[in-house]
Each structure stands twice: as structure tokens, then as C-alpha cells.
Design an enzyme around this catalytic site. Sequence first.
Site, mmCIF file in Angstrom:
data_model
loop_
_atom_site.group_PDB
_atom_site.id
_atom_site.type_symbol
_atom_site.label_atom_id
_atom_site.label_comp_id
_atom_site.label_asym_id
_atom_site.label_seq_id
_atom_site.Cartn_x
_atom_site.Cartn_y
_atom_site.Cartn_z
ATOM 1 N N CYS A 51 0.840 -1.204 0.000
ATOM 2 C CA CYS A 51 0.000 0.000 0.000
ATOM 3 C C CYS A 51 0.880 1.262 0.000
ATOM 4 O O CYS A 51 1.993 1.256 0.533
ATOM 5 C CB CYS A 51 -0.915 0.012 1.234
ATOM 6 S SG CYS A 51 -2.430 -0.950 1.033
ATOM 7 N N HIS A 110 -6.000 -1.239 -1.998
ATOM 8 C CA HIS A 110 -5.713 -2.558 -1.446
ATOM 9 C C HIS A 110 -6.820 -3.560 -1.768
ATOM 10 O O HIS A 110 -6.590 -4.765 -1.839
ATOM 11 C CB HIS A 110 -5.550 -2.415 0.076
ATOM 12 C CG HIS A 110 -5.159 -3.668 0.789
ATOM 13 N ND1 HIS A 110 -3.850 -4.114 0.825
ATOM 14 C CD2 HIS A 110 -5.903 -4.580 1.485
ATOM 15 C CE1 HIS A 110 -3.810 -5.257 1.524
ATOM 16 N NE2 HIS A 110 -5.041 -5.551 1.935
ATOM 17 N N ASN A 150 0.180 -13.945 -9.536
ATOM 18 C CA ASN A 150 -0.423 -15.004 -8.736
ATOM 19 C C ASN A 150 -1.514 -14.351 -7.920
ATOM 20 O O ASN A 150 -1.226 -13.436 -7.162
ATOM 21 C CB ASN A 150 0.594 -15.589 -7.746
ATOM 22 C CG ASN A 150 1.294 -16.790 -8.304
ATOM 23 O OD1 ASN A 150 0.846 -17.384 -9.279
ATOM 24 N ND2 ASN A 150 2.396 -17.147 -7.694
ATOM 25 N N SER A 158 0.067 -14.508 -0.711
ATOM 26 C CA SER A 158 -0.194 -14.176 0.686
ATOM 27 C C SER A 158 -0.771 -12.779 0.862
ATOM 28 O O SER A 158 -1.262 -12.444 1.932
ATOM 29 C CB SER A 158 1.111 -14.281 1.477
ATOM 30 O OG SER A 158 2.118 -13.519 0.827
ATOM 31 N N HIS A 161 -3.424 -7.423 -1.952
ATOM 32 C CA HIS A 161 -3.199 -6.179 -2.697
ATOM 33 C C HIS A 161 -2.922 -6.532 -4.165
ATOM 34 O O HIS A 161 -2.075 -7.373 -4.435
ATOM 35 C CB HIS A 161 -2.010 -5.407 -2.104
ATOM 36 C CG HIS A 161 -1.922 -3.999 -2.600
ATOM 37 N ND1 HIS A 161 -2.136 -2.919 -1.792
ATOM 38 C CD2 HIS A 161 -1.692 -3.511 -3.840
ATOM 39 C CE1 HIS A 161 -2.025 -1.811 -2.514
ATOM 40 N NE2 HIS A 161 -1.753 -2.149 -3.762
ATOM 41 N N HIS A 163 -1.340 -7.079 -7.379
ATOM 42 C CA HIS A 163 0.051 -6.908 -7.833
ATOM 43 C C HIS A 163 0.502 -8.104 -8.656
ATOM 44 O O HIS A 163 -0.102 -9.169 -8.594
ATOM 45 C CB HIS A 163 0.982 -6.728 -6.631
ATOM 46 C CG HIS A 163 1.211 -7.977 -5.828
ATOM 47 N ND1 HIS A 163 0.254 -8.504 -4.979
ATOM 48 C CD2 HIS A 163 2.266 -8.824 -5.766
ATOM 49 C CE1 HIS A 163 0.728 -9.606 -4.409
ATOM 50 N NE2 HIS A 163 1.944 -9.833 -4.882
HETATM 51 ZN ZN LIG Z 1 -2.160 -3.042 0.241
#
Ligand SMILES: [Zn+2]
Length: 356
Positions: A51, A110, A150, A158, A161, A163
Amino acid sequence: MAIPGSHRRYNPLLDEWVLCSPQRLERPWQGQLERPAEESLPRHDPGCYLCPGNARANGRRNPDYAGTYAFDNDFPALNPEAPELLEGDGLLVARSERGRCRVLCFSPRHDLSLAQLSPAQVRLVVDAWAEETEQLGAAPATRYVQVFENKGALMGCSNPHPHGQLWAVEHVPSQPLRKVMSQSRYHRAHGSDLLGDYLERELREKERLVCANEHWVALVPFWAVWPFETLLLPRRRVPELPQLGGDERDALAEIVAGLNVRYDNLFRCSFPYSMGWSGRPLDGDEHAGWRLHASFVPPLLRSATIRKFLVGYELAAEPQRDLTAEQAALQLRSQPARHYLEDEAPGGPPSHGGSR
Ligand SMILES: [Zn+2]
């Protein structure tokens, strides 16, 4: 193509086979069908290392970014400064692999995924994929850049967020190497590219198409292994992400968002998957037969909680699937282009087109 009963399908891109057993889906099913509780995520998580404004494990602080944000992975799988090593006696061989690992945040939010970002926001992600690939590829040692995402705890991710990652390596890895062999062989034999000819065939047959626009087509490949695996292909033979034009990038943003919406709508959950781009290797060869493509490989089979496992016969002999590629394409194609959360939360994420 209705093929009754068990059969094998050939994957010309990887030169391997998959066993299809559609009759297995006729087994009575008494398992779970309920939805998992919707996870409610905050817009900004003070404990998230991706974040904006937050500190990462190595003490560095993320800038207050507004669009996408890329940085070197704090715990990289590859290191650019590893010592050169080549050892082997023909039986046991080891060699060093140096490289660079980048993390790419798709959005400062997020709580959103590619399915919930607007096409304009996904366009920033497309540009970042292209720019990062170009920059990593400009290093003299780079032979291949792998762009991937992924998504979801089921895929071992895990952090929710949104990405992805880019890994640049000094040798062409196994899968792209097999794709080089297949596409070069096909190009030498036919004078055209394998995936281009395959795309033409799919556009004629239509039954494995999921969604399409002026520049891109998303389909369930004839040889798919995972239940809802899709292949994303450009209509023009582009070998790599940096060579995409502005219109192609806009259309790519639209279809990536649209495909993700259909995935989410299928089982009304944030659909987990592994996605990987396949651009041509950077080994100096032109790769005239190579066409850029992306594969989305989701593990889910029947619901948000029932997944496919590759075990037993599949690990020991070859992959096998129950639902046919045509059935999977029909299910995805039938999904509305509007995200299901939009109906549940007024003022929620925007809808996405991607008409056929
Ligand atoms: Zn985040």
C-alpha cells in the site's frame, strides 16, 4: 467439436498431451456448493507492504503512488550479482542463474482486483508491463522476461493487494524454450505462425471463444488442462509486450478487465489464478514465428471452494480434465459483462464490455 467419451488432446505449443474425460462430470455430486464469506478488505491496509506510504520489510517506504508502482523485490528469488558457476560431468550439471525480480502494484487500492479497476486504470498496468519488460530486457545479460500474477490464497499468494511480478533471467527457461521449438518448427513448415493459424481456426469454430474485441481474443484453448484455463491472443502477430500500439493496449486493458469480470461472476468470488505472459526470448533471434500470448490458469472446478488438483495419474502419467474446453468456454461466455458486486453495492466497480 463434440468428442464423446475419453480422449486425448494434443497441445502443439508445448508438444504434449492432455487426457479429457468429460463423462466424469456426470458423477453424482453431493459436495459443498455454498459461497465462502465475502472477504471485506480495507481500501488501505496499514500492515500491507504494497500500500502507498507504508514501510516494507527492509525499511524502505513506498511512495504515495496514484497509479502503478514497481520496485525490486525485497526478497528476490534471483540475484544479479550471484557468482558465475558451471559445474557438471554430464550426469550432474548445475549452472548459475542471475537475474532481477520486480514487483508491480496494479493500483494504490488494497481492495480492488483487475476485475474491479476501470479499463483506464488497467491500461496503466498494461503500460507498466510493457515498460518494465523493455527496461529489464535492455540489460545485456537478460535472455527472457517473465511477467506474471499469482492471485488468491489458493495460488499461494499471501497478499490480496493487486500486484504482479516480473523476473528477468539470463537463460531462456524450459517452457518458453519448448514454445520456441514448436513455433519455429511450425513457421518453417507452413510459413505462417502457429498461434495465428490456431486463432483463425478458433474464430471460425467459435465454440471455445470467451470474449473478444478489435485487437484481442480470449478463448479456452482446445488443449486446456485446468478447468477454466484461458489463452489471450492478439489478432496481429506481435512478438512482445513493448511492441503493442496504443489502440492494442487500450483493447488489452478492456479485455483483461472483461475476462476477469467473467471469472469473478462464474462462482461469485474473487477468482484465483496464475497468469503469465509469453513474449519472445531476448536471445538475439528474431523469432518470426512467435506470437505474444497470455495464459490464465485458475484452479477452481465447481465452486469458489472446490478446486481441481493435479494428482495421481496426472502427476505420474499426464494431465487429465473432466469438463471439456467447449463446456468451460460456454460457461465463461454466458457470464454477464457486469461485475456481480456492482449489483450488490451501488456505486461499486464499473462494468466492462468485451463483446464477442
Ligand atoms: Zn495493500
